[in-house]
Design a protein around this motif. Structure first.
Motif, PDB file in Angstrom:
ATOM      1  N   LYS A  50       0.766  -1.243  -0.005  1.00 19.48           N
ATOM      2  CA  LYS A  50      -0.029  -0.006   0.072  1.00 19.48           C
ATOM      3  C   LYS A  50       0.873   1.294  -0.015  1.00 19.48           C
ATOM      4  CE  LYS A  50      -4.179  -2.021   2.073  1.00 19.48           C
ATOM      5  NZ  LYS A  50      -4.945  -2.080   3.254  1.00 19.48           N
ATOM      6  N   ASP A  88       2.081   1.774  -3.446  1.00 16.24           N
ATOM      7  CA  ASP A  88       1.060   2.249  -4.444  1.00 16.24           C
ATOM      8  C   ASP A  88       0.631   3.513  -4.020  1.00 16.24           C
ATOM      9  OD1 ASP A  88      -1.211   1.302  -6.473  1.00 16.24           O
ATOM     10  OD2 ASP A  88      -2.409   2.085  -4.912  1.00 16.24           O
ATOM     11  N   LYS A 146       3.265   5.949  -5.885  1.00 20.53           N
ATOM     12  CA  LYS A 146       3.098   5.742  -7.278  1.00 20.53           C
ATOM     13  C   LYS A 146       2.000   6.767  -7.522  1.00 20.53           C
ATOM     14  CE  LYS A 146       0.591   2.948  -9.308  1.00 20.53           C
ATOM     15  NZ  LYS A 146      -0.070   1.615  -9.668  1.00 20.53           N
ATOM     16  N   GLU A 147       0.753   6.470  -6.959  1.00 19.98           N
ATOM     17  CA  GLU A 147      -0.443   7.380  -7.301  1.00 19.98           C
ATOM     18  C   GLU A 147      -0.089   8.834  -7.015  1.00 19.98           C
ATOM     19  OE1 GLU A 147      -3.216   6.435  -8.745  1.00 19.98           O
ATOM     20  OE2 GLU A 147      -2.252   4.429  -9.184  1.00 19.98           O
ATOM     21  N   CYS A 197       4.305  -2.399 -13.229  1.00 24.60           N
ATOM     22  CA  CYS A 197       3.055  -2.272 -13.691  1.00 24.60           C
ATOM     23  C   CYS A 197       3.401  -2.154 -15.148  1.00 24.60           C
ATOM     24  CB  CYS A 197       2.457  -1.052 -13.264  1.00 24.60           C
ATOM     25  SG  CYS A 197       2.500  -0.860 -11.489  1.00 24.60           S
ATOM     26  N   CYS A 215      -4.170   0.382  -9.718  1.00 26.30           N
ATOM     27  CA  CYS A 215      -4.087  -1.043  -9.286  1.00 26.30           C
ATOM     28  C   CYS A 215      -5.080  -1.950  -9.356  1.00 26.30           C
ATOM     29  CB  CYS A 215      -3.208  -1.192  -8.199  1.00 26.30           C
ATOM     30  SG  CYS A 215      -2.754  -3.150  -7.938  1.00 26.30           S
ATOM     31  N   SER A 272       7.604  -5.543  -2.461  1.00 23.77           N
ATOM     32  CA  SER A 272       6.803  -4.733  -3.556  1.00 23.77           C
ATOM     33  C   SER A 272       7.764  -3.630  -3.948  1.00 23.77           C
ATOM     34  CB  SER A 272       5.770  -4.236  -2.734  1.00 23.77           C
ATOM     35  OG  SER A 272       4.678  -5.304  -2.651  1.00 23.77           O
TER      36      SER A 272
END
Length: 448
Positions: free
Chosen positions: A268, A271, A274-275, A294, A300, A335
């Motif tokens: 999380k 992510d 990234k976002e 990705c 995701c 991750s």
């Protein structure tokens, strides 16, 4: 979804012979077709699919010999068994601090204070695993950006120095300058000692190596490669993490690499970063791309998938420092994401990525794929339906590889026939049984 259903109850006193048939709605299934660029190669009898271009080739990441010798020098007067045991306890505490498991108690964030002994324990227990995860991310960087060779490295949250060593083992001749940032003075001292070969008066492997305890907020200069590995958990709040991402992204000239634990919370955090950077870049009109893992720049699908809380993670392999592995490699789940500034500098194939270990069965293989369209697809490959080449590529792909196929949607009509039943005349029991069955199918309560 049931399209049509015969659901009536015969009138009392009628002798009826009936059959119930259910017509299922048309199903759409993903089918893999070999990428056209491989058609010629796949037509050869020698094609086995074991070395297709989507494979990442993740071998066991063993620590470089200079680093192992430096560790031996640092630990020569220490009890390795005690250090390793304490390091394992420390690693579990760091993980449990953010994932309380079955406990519903809210755990408040507390900074971790690293003493000299804790740093040695962490090095002995966690450095090989973290080195392997960073090295695996660098493998992706080298494969999908083959012309990229970093000359300057900025390591935020350097810890015991896993990132500099992974960079040295891969780009040692090209690296000219390394900047390491860590708030712990004891961590800085240990990482500096290791990079000097275990000798306090030794020389750095990369002469221009610098250590600091604070990140400079200025953006007077940028670095070819900026890395933050196993650091995001150390921030006390969301605001602090996002502020760090902004500063690190501004310091990035080419690529920003993030690596974390492969747990749900670790994923999380990756992510989230990234976002946020995607949002900021779009807001500022700045071009960027996601190099790996990705195959798309969309949300995701694992987080959007209803009921699927599993993290998007991958595996690296390593040998423990203590006790000796005796040739058996351990596994680390992690991750990561690699974000690049500007347009992609080298063409990248639009292939789906295998996000779980494939299930190989007799005559077919089931693959869980993240597609360029931002979807998760469970695709079954067989020789008869998908072709020999596509089947072999899927058969010999590993968790984390790109599968060199393009997916198309194929429709299937599925019918489920129920055995014919005869209901005899004046049969109250048969009528009652049928009434119960229909009520159950329709999901409504039974009314007498």
């Amino acid at each position: 979804m049931i399209v049509s259903k015969l659901n009536f109850i015969p009138a009392r006193g009628c002798a009826v012979g009936m059959s119930f048939s259910r017509m299922m709605a048309t199903k759409v299934k993903a089918v893999g077709l070999l990428d056209e660029s491989l058609t010629l190669e796949a037509s050869k009898d020698s094609f086995t699919g074991k070395a297709h271009p989507g494979k990442v080739y993740s071998a066991v990441a063993d620590l470089p010999n200079p680093l192992q010798r430096a560790i031996d020098k640092v630990c020569q007067d220490e009890n390795k068994k005690v250090l390793f045991t304490e390091g394992e306890k420390l690693a579990r505490l760091l993980k449990d601090r953010f994932e309380p498991g079955k406990s519903t108690e809210k755990r408040k964030w507390k900074p971790t204070e690293y003493t000299k002994t804790k740093c040695l324990s962490y090095m002995l227990s966690r450095m090989p695993a973290e080195f392997s995860a960073v090295d695996r991310a660098f493998v992706e960087l080298s494969k999908w950006a083959p012309n990229f060779v970093p000359r300057t490295l900025y390591d935020f949250g350097s810890g015991v120095g896993s990132v500099p060593w992974a960079a040295i083992s891969r780009w040692s001749k090209q690296l000219e300058e390394i900047h390491c940032i860590d708030s712990s003075k004891d961590m800085v001292n240990l990482a500096e000692l290791l990079l000097k070969g275990g000798e306090a008066g030794g020389k750095f492997h990369v002469p221009q190596t610098y250590f600091r305890q604070l990140m400079s907020p200025t953006v007077n200069r940028t670095f070819d490669l900026v890395v933050s590995a196993h650091t995001l958990f150390e921030f006390p709040s969301l605001e602090a993490r996002l502020d760090a991402h902004i500063n690190l992204w501004r310091k990035t000239k080419d690529y920003y690499v993030l690596v974390e634990l492969g747990t749900r919370e670790g994923f999380k955090l990756i992510d989230e970063a990234k976002e946020f950077i995607l949002f900021q870049s779009k807001k500022e009109g700045q071009e960027m791309h996601i190099l790996a893992p990705c195959p798309h720049s969309l949300a995701c699908p694992r987080l959007l998938r209803e009921g699927d809380r599993s993290p998007c993670n991958f595996e690296s392999r390593y040998y423990k420092l203590w006790p000796e592995s005796k040739g058996e490699a351990s596994k680390e789940r992690f991750s990561f994401v690699i974000l690049g500034k500007g347009r992609r500098k080298s063409p990248s194939p639009s292939w789906p990525r295998m996000v779980r270990a494939p299930m190989v069965r007799s005559g077919h293989v089931i693959c869980s794929l993240c597609t360029p369209e931002g979807k998760l697809e469970d695709v079954t490959f067989t020789k008869s339906k998908d072709g020999r080449a596509s089947f072999l590529c899927a058969r010999y792909s590993d968790w984390g590889d790109l599968v060199p196929v393009s997916l198309r949607q194929k429709e299937f009509d599925v019918r489920d026939k129920v055995k014919k039943e005869n209901i005899s005349e004046n049969s109250d029991d048969a009528q009652k049984s049928e009434h119960e069955n229909v009520a159950a199918d329709e999901g409504r309560p039974l009314v007498n």
